[in-house]
Every structure is written in C-alpha cells, then in structure tokens.
Write an enzyme that holds these catalytic residues in place. Structure first.
Site, PDB file in Angstrom:
ATOM      1  N   TYR A 161      -5.145  43.060  32.825  1.00 52.76           N
ATOM      2  CA  TYR A 161      -4.840  41.637  32.969  1.00 52.76           C
ATOM      3  C   TYR A 161      -5.944  40.898  33.719  1.00 52.76           C
ATOM      4  O   TYR A 161      -5.843  39.691  33.930  1.00 52.76           O
ATOM      5  CB  TYR A 161      -3.440  41.366  33.502  1.00 52.76           C
ATOM      6  CG  TYR A 161      -2.915  42.163  34.679  1.00 52.76           C
ATOM      7  CD1 TYR A 161      -3.704  42.473  35.770  1.00 52.76           C
ATOM      8  CD2 TYR A 161      -1.571  42.541  34.700  1.00 52.76           C
ATOM      9  CE1 TYR A 161      -3.185  43.160  36.857  1.00 52.76           C
ATOM     10  CE2 TYR A 161      -1.047  43.224  35.785  1.00 52.76           C
ATOM     11  CZ  TYR A 161      -1.866  43.541  36.863  1.00 52.76           C
ATOM     12  OH  TYR A 161      -1.351  44.213  37.946  1.00 52.76           O
ATOM     13  N   LYS A 176      -7.506  41.690  40.403  1.00 51.72           N
ATOM     14  CA  LYS A 176      -8.212  42.633  39.523  1.00 51.72           C
ATOM     15  C   LYS A 176      -9.335  41.933  38.757  1.00 51.72           C
ATOM     16  O   LYS A 176     -10.362  42.546  38.448  1.00 51.72           O
ATOM     17  CB  LYS A 176      -7.238  43.294  38.552  1.00 51.72           C
ATOM     18  CG  LYS A 176      -6.246  44.261  39.216  1.00 51.72           C
ATOM     19  CD  LYS A 176      -6.916  45.505  39.777  1.00 51.72           C
ATOM     20  CE  LYS A 176      -5.883  46.567  40.154  1.00 51.72           C
ATOM     21  NZ  LYS A 176      -6.488  47.754  40.772  1.00 51.72           N
TER      22      LYS A 176
HETATM   23  P1  NAP Z   1       0.330  53.880  43.521  1.00 47.29           P
HETATM   24  O1  NAP Z   1       0.903  55.223  43.232  1.00 47.29           O
HETATM   25  O2  NAP Z   1       1.250  52.770  43.941  1.00 47.29           O
HETATM   26  O3  NAP Z   1      -0.768  54.112  44.627  1.00 47.29           O
HETATM   27  C1  NAP Z   1      -1.330  53.133  45.410  1.00 47.29           C
HETATM   28  C2  NAP Z   1      -2.081  53.873  46.503  1.00 47.29           C
HETATM   29  O4  NAP Z   1      -2.816  52.915  47.266  1.00 47.29           O
HETATM   30  C3  NAP Z   1      -1.152  54.628  47.436  1.00 47.29           C
HETATM   31  O5  NAP Z   1      -1.613  55.950  47.553  1.00 47.29           O
HETATM   32  C4  NAP Z   1      -1.281  53.895  48.764  1.00 47.29           C
HETATM   33  O6  NAP Z   1      -1.263  54.829  49.843  1.00 47.29           O
HETATM   34  C5  NAP Z   1      -2.655  53.244  48.636  1.00 47.29           C
HETATM   35  N1  NAP Z   1      -2.722  52.006  49.391  1.00 47.29           N
HETATM   36  C6  NAP Z   1      -1.958  50.891  49.218  1.00 47.29           C
HETATM   37  N2  NAP Z   1      -2.284  49.975  50.133  1.00 47.29           N
HETATM   38  C7  NAP Z   1      -3.284  50.501  50.902  1.00 47.29           C
HETATM   39  C8  NAP Z   1      -4.018  50.042  52.027  1.00 47.29           C
HETATM   40  N3  NAP Z   1      -3.813  48.818  52.548  1.00 47.29           N
HETATM   41  N4  NAP Z   1      -4.977  50.843  52.555  1.00 47.29           N
HETATM   42  C9  NAP Z   1      -5.177  52.082  52.041  1.00 47.29           C
HETATM   43  N5  NAP Z   1      -4.512  52.582  50.987  1.00 47.29           N
HETATM   44  C10 NAP Z   1      -3.554  51.803  50.433  1.00 47.29           C
HETATM   45  O7  NAP Z   1      -0.539  53.267  42.327  1.00 47.29           O
HETATM   46  P2  NAP Z   1      -1.010  53.918  40.927  1.00 47.29           P
HETATM   47  O8  NAP Z   1      -0.002  53.606  39.886  1.00 47.29           O
HETATM   48  O9  NAP Z   1      -1.418  55.326  41.147  1.00 47.29           O
HETATM   49  O10 NAP Z   1      -2.270  53.024  40.609  1.00 47.29           O
HETATM   50  C11 NAP Z   1      -3.544  53.391  41.043  1.00 47.29           C
HETATM   51  C12 NAP Z   1      -4.540  52.335  40.597  1.00 47.29           C
HETATM   52  O11 NAP Z   1      -4.463  52.132  39.184  1.00 47.29           O
HETATM   53  C13 NAP Z   1      -4.287  50.959  41.217  1.00 47.29           C
HETATM   54  O12 NAP Z   1      -5.525  50.335  41.465  1.00 47.29           O
HETATM   55  C14 NAP Z   1      -3.524  50.226  40.123  1.00 47.29           C
HETATM   56  O13 NAP Z   1      -3.667  48.822  40.223  1.00 47.29           O
HETATM   57  C15 NAP Z   1      -4.216  50.768  38.888  1.00 47.29           C
HETATM   58  N6  NAP Z   1      -3.391  50.693  37.663  1.00 47.29           N
HETATM   59  C16 NAP Z   1      -2.347  51.556  37.470  1.00 47.29           C
HETATM   60  C17 NAP Z   1      -1.639  51.537  36.265  1.00 47.29           C
HETATM   61  C18 NAP Z   1      -0.511  52.532  35.988  1.00 47.29           C
HETATM   62  O14 NAP Z   1      -0.032  52.625  34.850  1.00 47.29           O
HETATM   63  N7  NAP Z   1      -0.062  53.307  36.966  1.00 47.29           N
HETATM   64  C19 NAP Z   1      -1.977  50.608  35.276  1.00 47.29           C
HETATM   65  C20 NAP Z   1      -3.036  49.711  35.513  1.00 47.29           C
HETATM   66  C21 NAP Z   1      -3.754  49.784  36.706  1.00 47.29           C
HETATM   67  P3  NAP Z   1      -0.577  54.481  51.275  1.00 47.29           P
HETATM   68  O15 NAP Z   1       0.772  53.920  50.973  1.00 47.29           O
HETATM   69  O16 NAP Z   1      -0.550  55.824  51.938  1.00 47.29           O
HETATM   70  O17 NAP Z   1      -1.493  53.517  51.968  1.00 47.29           O
END
Ligand code: NAP
Length: 291
Positions: A161, A176
C-alpha cells in the site's frame, strides 16, 4: 486451476552454504513472525544474528529459534523510536560480533482504523515506529559503515500500500510509502560508500504472531487463498529467501529497488472496479457522528 506452485520446504536454500559465514545480521523485530523467518534464513546460511526489539518474551523466542539453527545470537532490548537506544544496540552488536554487515528493518506497528477515527497518538505511534524507527536504524548503520569505510547492505521491509494507499491503514501506508522513498534516497547517497539499500515487500503471509487486530482483519476474508492471483498465500521462508538473496554477493548490483514477494496480489485484477464499500462498513462500525 492450481495457482502458483508451492515453494520448496523450510530449510532449503538457493544460496551456497556458508554465504553469510562471518557476517553479523541485525534484524529488528526478529522475535516474531516474518522478522524471525528472515533471521532464520540468514542463520541457516552461517550468519550471526542480532535481534533488537522491546519485549523480553519476543527476544527469548528469537534467541531460541536462532540457537536451534546453530547460530550465535545477541538479543538487545531496544525501542527503535529512541535514537540513543538504537545507538546502544549497535554498540552491543559491535562489541559482540564487530559491525553488522546487514541490517534488516523489519519492526513496524499496525492496526486497522478508519482515518476519521484515528487518534493523533495512533498516527504518531505507527509513523514513529515504522518510518522514524527505520530511519534511525539506517542512520546508525550508515554512519558506522561510512566512518569505518566498510560495505554493507540494508533491507527495509515495506508494504504494497506504499503505492496504492491502504484504506483502513492511513498511518501505516503513509509510513511505508516513506520507507520505500527513503530506500531510494539512501541507495543513492550511500552507494558510493559501498552500502546497498533495498526494500522488500511481503504479500499476505499469515503467521501465529500476528496481532489480534490484524488477525481480526484477516478473518473478514473467508478463503484467503482464493483471494490471491497465486491461489495461495505466501510462505514466510519465501520472504527470507528474497532477503538473503538481496544481501548476498549475488544481489550486490541491486540497490534502490523495492522487491515485492506477493504472487501479484497487489495489481488490479478486475475489468471494472467492484462497488465501493466504505471502510466503516467493512469494519462493521456505526456511522461517524463527529464524536
Ligand atoms: P509482527 O509479528 O507484528 O512483528 C512486529 C515486530 O516489530 C515485533 O517483533 C515487535 O517486537 C517489533 N517492534 C514493534 N515495535 C517496535 C519498536 N518500537 N521497537 C522495536 N521493535 C518493535 O509483524 P509481521 O507480520 O511479522 O510483519 C513484519 C514486517 O512485515 C512489518 O514491517 C510489516 O509491516 C511487514 N508486512 C507484513 C505482512 C504480513 O502478511 N505479515 C504484510 C505486509 C507487510 P516487540 O513487540 O518485542 O518490540
């Protein structure tokens, strides 16, 4: 129709064994979901891992996953919104492994909300983590490599997006878009110093660590496979393979690029657009009253 074929199993790799021997890879948010999957692919190829995030339980989960793969791991409690905390995390990484050769900016925050319901604090928090945190980590990595005269590779995790806008995700999609744009600027600014900067965009890759908000959003789609042109969702190792390729010697001339790994899920797919359903209605929210 069978859609795009499934990928090889977790554990397979197209890159030679030992591609990242002697390299430390710094991954934010690698204790959960996609960050953990990306870190695992680097670990399988010989990298040492630095995992930075806020919550001890996530850091512990990341540590055990990497140790199971035989990798050396350093976990650092760090909120990427704080420049001093980011600097301290890189100090700890350098002390343990030397300067990390790869930085993966994976940490982000997100939850669906119609823009008119979004509080200023919600907007600031998501932009602060996703865009400002990514910049602060890039800045720290870039300054250290520039000072040392050493090459490095940055991978910023984006989202589709960034191009299309994201109804229900005004904060995250704006952030993003900023991450994609930042990638392009830094690739040009730091290319002469040997620093490659790319953006890697996952498609829909469901995993057990997704927040309740995001899981709830996904539950609105009953058959997730049928809603993808690939007729399947992505497997998280497919993102990890792309990340290791981009940061490997075989991807060195790719810089300033945003690579989408989503089975063509973000392209327009209809002859004419379907009827408009507002985000409020999609989310089952009552009409906005100005409250
Ligand atoms: P997730 O499981 O929610 O993980 C987010 C991670 O970021 C967590 O490990 C969290 O750890 C860390 N985090 C959040 N705030 C933080 C902070 N202030 N400082 C340091 N660490 C922080 O997300 P995900 O689904 O794996 O996604 C990973 C990436 O892929 C993201 O950039 C997301 O936007 C992108 N993405 C994912 C999808 C999908 O289908 N899953 C699709 C498009 C894009 P703590 O809570 O320990 O800080």
């Amino acid at each position: 129709m069978a859609g795009l074929p499934p990928p090889p199993p977790v554990g397979a790799s197209a890159l030679p064994a030992g591609t990242f021997d002697g390299t430390a890879v710094f991954v934010t948010g690698a204790g959960t979901g996609l960050g953990k999957a990306i870190a695992a692919e680097f670990a399988r190829l010989g990298a040492s891992l630095v995992i930075a995030s806020r919550k001890p339980e996530h850091l512990d989960a990341g540590r055990s996953a990497m140790e199971e793969l035989g990798a050396e791991v350093l976990t650092v409690e760090c909120d990427i919104r704080e420049a001093e905390a980011v600097a301290a995390a890189f100090d700890a990484a350098e002390e343990r492994f030397g300067l990390p050769g790869v930085l993966v900016n994976n940490a982000a925050a997100n939850f669906p909300v119609p823009a008119e319901d979004m509080s200023p604090n919600a907007w600031r928090t998501v932009v602060d983590i996703t865009l400002n945190g990514t910049f602060l980590c890039c800045r720290e990595f870039g300054r250290r490599h520039l000072a040392a005269g050493s090459a490095g590779s940055i991978i910023n995790i984006g989202a589709t997006y960034a191009w299309t806008g994201g109804p229900g995700f005004a904060h995250s999609s704006a952030a993003k878009a900023g991450v994609k744009n930042l990638t392009e600027t830094l690739a040009v600014e730091w290319g002469p110093s040997g620093i490659q900067v790319n953006c890697l965009v996952p498609g829909l890759m469901p995993h057990e660590d997704m927040t309740d908000d995001i899981q709830g959003n996904l539950r609105r789609t009953h058959d997730k496979d049928a809603c993808q042109p690939a007729l399947r969702v992505g497997e998280r190792q497919e993102l990890g393979w792309a990340a290791t390729f981009l940061a490997s010697p075989y991807g060195r001339f790719i810089s300033g690029h945003t690579l989408v790994v989503d089975g063509a899920n973000w392209q327009r797919r209809t002859l004419t657009q379907p009827p408009v359903v507002t985000v409020r209605d999609q989310m089952g929210r009552p009409p906005f009253t100005g409250e």
